[in-house]
Write a protein that holds these residues in place. Structure first.
Motif, PDB file in Angstrom:
ATOM      1  N   GLY A   1       4.598  25.075   1.690  1.00 51.68           N
ATOM      2  CA  GLY A   1       3.639  25.185   0.599  1.00 51.68           C
ATOM      3  C   GLY A   1       3.485  23.887  -0.145  1.00 51.68           C
ATOM      4  O   GLY A   1       4.113  22.873   0.165  1.00 51.68           O
ATOM      5  N   THR A   2       2.613  23.930  -1.135  1.00 51.79           N
ATOM      6  CA  THR A   2       2.374  22.773  -1.991  1.00 51.79           C
ATOM      7  C   THR A   2       2.068  23.271  -3.389  1.00 51.79           C
ATOM      8  O   THR A   2       1.962  24.481  -3.624  1.00 51.79           O
ATOM      9  CB  THR A   2       1.216  21.906  -1.444  1.00 51.79           C
ATOM     10  OG1 THR A   2       1.166  20.689  -2.187  1.00 51.79           O
ATOM     11  CG2 THR A   2      -0.108  22.617  -1.526  1.00 51.79           C
ATOM     12  N   SER A   3       1.923  22.364  -4.324  1.00 51.79           N
ATOM     13  CA  SER A   3       1.593  22.731  -5.701  1.00 51.79           C
ATOM     14  C   SER A   3       0.083  22.690  -5.899  1.00 51.79           C
ATOM     15  O   SER A   3      -0.634  22.004  -5.168  1.00 51.79           O
ATOM     16  CB  SER A   3       2.271  21.768  -6.678  1.00 51.79           C
ATOM     17  OG  SER A   3       1.680  20.484  -6.584  1.00 51.79           O
TER      18      SER A   3
ATOM     19  N   TYR B   1      -4.230  31.156   1.138  1.00 49.37           N
ATOM     20  CA  TYR B   1      -4.899  30.081   0.412  1.00 49.37           C
ATOM     21  C   TYR B   1      -4.753  30.240  -1.098  1.00 49.37           C
ATOM     22  O   TYR B   1      -4.790  29.264  -1.827  1.00 49.37           O
ATOM     23  CB  TYR B   1      -6.375  30.004   0.817  1.00 49.37           C
ATOM     24  CG  TYR B   1      -6.542  29.675   2.270  1.00 49.37           C
ATOM     25  CD1 TYR B   1      -6.253  28.401   2.736  1.00 49.37           C
ATOM     26  CD2 TYR B   1      -6.950  30.629   3.193  1.00 49.37           C
ATOM     27  CE1 TYR B   1      -6.383  28.077   4.077  1.00 49.37           C
ATOM     28  CE2 TYR B   1      -7.079  30.322   4.534  1.00 49.37           C
ATOM     29  CZ  TYR B   1      -6.794  29.043   4.964  1.00 49.37           C
ATOM     30  OH  TYR B   1      -6.917  28.737   6.297  1.00 49.37           O
ATOM     31  N   THR B   2      -4.572  31.460  -1.580  1.00 50.43           N
ATOM     32  CA  THR B   2      -4.411  31.683  -3.014  1.00 50.43           C
ATOM     33  C   THR B   2      -3.121  31.043  -3.517  1.00 50.43           C
ATOM     34  O   THR B   2      -3.096  30.401  -4.556  1.00 50.43           O
ATOM     35  CB  THR B   2      -4.395  33.197  -3.318  1.00 50.43           C
ATOM     36  OG1 THR B   2      -5.580  33.781  -2.794  1.00 50.43           O
ATOM     37  CG2 THR B   2      -4.323  33.446  -4.816  1.00 50.43           C
ATOM     38  N   TYR B   3      -2.037  31.214  -2.773  1.00 53.61           N
ATOM     39  CA  TYR B   3      -0.736  30.677  -3.183  1.00 53.61           C
ATOM     40  C   TYR B   3      -0.409  29.340  -2.507  1.00 53.61           C
ATOM     41  O   TYR B   3       0.674  28.807  -2.710  1.00 53.61           O
ATOM     42  CB  TYR B   3       0.364  31.697  -2.889  1.00 53.61           C
ATOM     43  CG  TYR B   3       0.202  32.956  -3.707  1.00 53.61           C
ATOM     44  CD1 TYR B   3       0.465  32.940  -5.070  1.00 53.61           C
ATOM     45  CD2 TYR B   3      -0.230  34.141  -3.124  1.00 53.61           C
ATOM     46  CE1 TYR B   3       0.313  34.081  -5.831  1.00 53.61           C
ATOM     47  CE2 TYR B   3      -0.387  35.288  -3.880  1.00 53.61           C
ATOM     48  CZ  TYR B   3      -0.115  35.254  -5.237  1.00 53.61           C
ATOM     49  OH  TYR B   3      -0.275  36.382  -5.992  1.00 53.61           O
TER      50      TYR B   3
ATOM     51  N   GLY C   1      -8.123  26.707   8.201  1.00 54.35           N
ATOM     52  CA  GLY C   1      -8.322  27.894   9.021  1.00 54.35           C
ATOM     53  C   GLY C   1      -9.723  28.006   9.590  1.00 54.35           C
ATOM     54  O   GLY C   1      -9.975  28.790  10.491  1.00 54.35           O
ATOM     55  N   GLY C   2     -10.659  27.201   9.088  1.00 54.59           N
ATOM     56  CA  GLY C   2     -12.019  27.225   9.616  1.00 54.59           C
ATOM     57  C   GLY C   2     -12.215  26.299  10.794  1.00 54.59           C
ATOM     58  O   GLY C   2     -13.212  26.368  11.492  1.00 54.59           O
ATOM     59  N   SER C   3     -11.253  25.415  11.026  1.00 55.57           N
ATOM     60  CA  SER C   3     -11.387  24.440  12.106  1.00 55.57           C
ATOM     61  C   SER C   3     -10.920  25.039  13.432  1.00 55.57           C
ATOM     62  O   SER C   3      -9.851  25.632  13.514  1.00 55.57           O
ATOM     63  CB  SER C   3     -10.563  23.188  11.781  1.00 55.57           C
ATOM     64  OG  SER C   3     -10.634  22.274  12.847  1.00 55.57           O
ATOM     65  N   GLY C   4     -11.700  24.831  14.469  1.00 51.94           N
ATOM     66  CA  GLY C   4     -11.367  25.337  15.790  1.00 51.94           C
ATOM     67  C   GLY C   4     -10.552  24.358  16.616  1.00 51.94           C
ATOM     68  O   GLY C   4     -10.336  24.588  17.803  1.00 51.94           O
ATOM     69  N   LEU C   5     -10.111  23.262  15.998  1.00 52.93           N
ATOM     70  CA  LEU C   5      -9.296  22.295  16.730  1.00 52.93           C
ATOM     71  C   LEU C   5      -8.360  21.573  15.775  1.00 52.93           C
ATOM     72  O   LEU C   5      -8.515  21.631  14.564  1.00 52.93           O
ATOM     73  CB  LEU C   5     -10.174  21.284  17.486  1.00 52.93           C
ATOM     74  CG  LEU C   5     -11.409  20.717  16.797  1.00 52.93           C
ATOM     75  CD1 LEU C   5     -11.081  19.477  16.016  1.00 52.93           C
ATOM     76  CD2 LEU C   5     -12.438  20.416  17.849  1.00 52.93           C
ATOM     77  N   ASN C   6      -7.380  20.909  16.345  1.00 51.88           N
ATOM     78  CA  ASN C   6      -6.444  20.086  15.585  1.00 51.88           C
ATOM     79  C   ASN C   6      -6.915  18.644  15.722  1.00 51.88           C
ATOM     80  O   ASN C   6      -7.241  18.203  16.815  1.00 51.88           O
ATOM     81  CB  ASN C   6      -5.022  20.215  16.131  1.00 51.88           C
ATOM     82  CG  ASN C   6      -4.515  21.643  16.074  1.00 51.88           C
ATOM     83  OD1 ASN C   6      -4.661  22.319  15.063  1.00 51.88           O
ATOM     84  ND2 ASN C   6      -3.933  22.116  17.162  1.00 51.88           N
TER      85      ASN C   6
END
Length: 191
Positions: free
Chosen positions: A114-116, A97-99, A7-12
């Protein structure tokens, strides 16, 4: 598939190796020379081009596809791609980001990706190992050498000592056999 959702990145970002493994034709790349920061330690990076690719989230019963613009980069990767804020905006996705979840609307309800925590930890360890390798690389050593040379050049131009005309060498201790000398100005008064 390991894709970093940042979410901090301004590009892909899409890495060259990933595009090659996908079999994407390089003629589909659009040239771009706008640099960006934050990927390569201590340097700005210039993408090798941009490409538009369809990206899908979900499963066969409920999925959503959008076309995202990726900057192609040619340096070593830890992930297959990095999805930044443009991805969130296009899919109107909400990260937690918590979950370790990413949620967005789909045609048949909410799509949750999601992921583990175990998988996220493994990725973090791998990423830290990769970052350590980059820091220890020859490229960074070269960069350090360049910075050191620039600092020496700056010191020479601003504070280096050059003996002035009208100076002479004088023994520090005429009674000593060491012969240490100092340079003094000849225009100085005897005091």
């Amino acid at each position: 598939m390991i894709v970093l959702v940042d979410g901090g990145s301004g590009l892909n970002i899409m890495y060259t190796k990933t595009l090659d493994e996908m079999g994407v034709d390089r003629t589909n790349l659009h040239p771009i020379r706008v640099p960006f920061h934050g990927i390569v330690p201590g340097r700005l990076a210039v993408p090798l081009g941009q490409i538009n690719l369809p990206v899908a989230f979900g499963d066969q019963s409920n999925y959503r596809t959008e076309t995202l613009t990726f900057n192609k980069v040619g340096f070593p990767e830890t992930f297959l791609a990095i999805l930044g804020r443009p991805c969130y905006a296009k899919f109107m996705a909400i990260p937690n980001y918590t979950y370790l979840k990413l949620k967005m609307s789909g045609p048949r309800g909410v799509i949750t990706v999601g992921t583990s925590f175990h998988h996220a930890y493994k990725c973090e360890v791998e990423c830290c190992g990769h970052a350590t390798a980059v820091v220890a690389s020859e490229e960074l050593a070269t960069l350090r050498g360049e910075v050191a040379e620039k600092m020496l050049d700056a010191k020479k131009s601003t504070g280096s000592f050059e003996s002035a005309e009208g100076s002479k060498e004088v023994l520090v201790d005429p009674s000593s056999s060491e012969g240490k000398k100092v340079r003094i100005g000849t225009a100085l008064s005897s005091e």
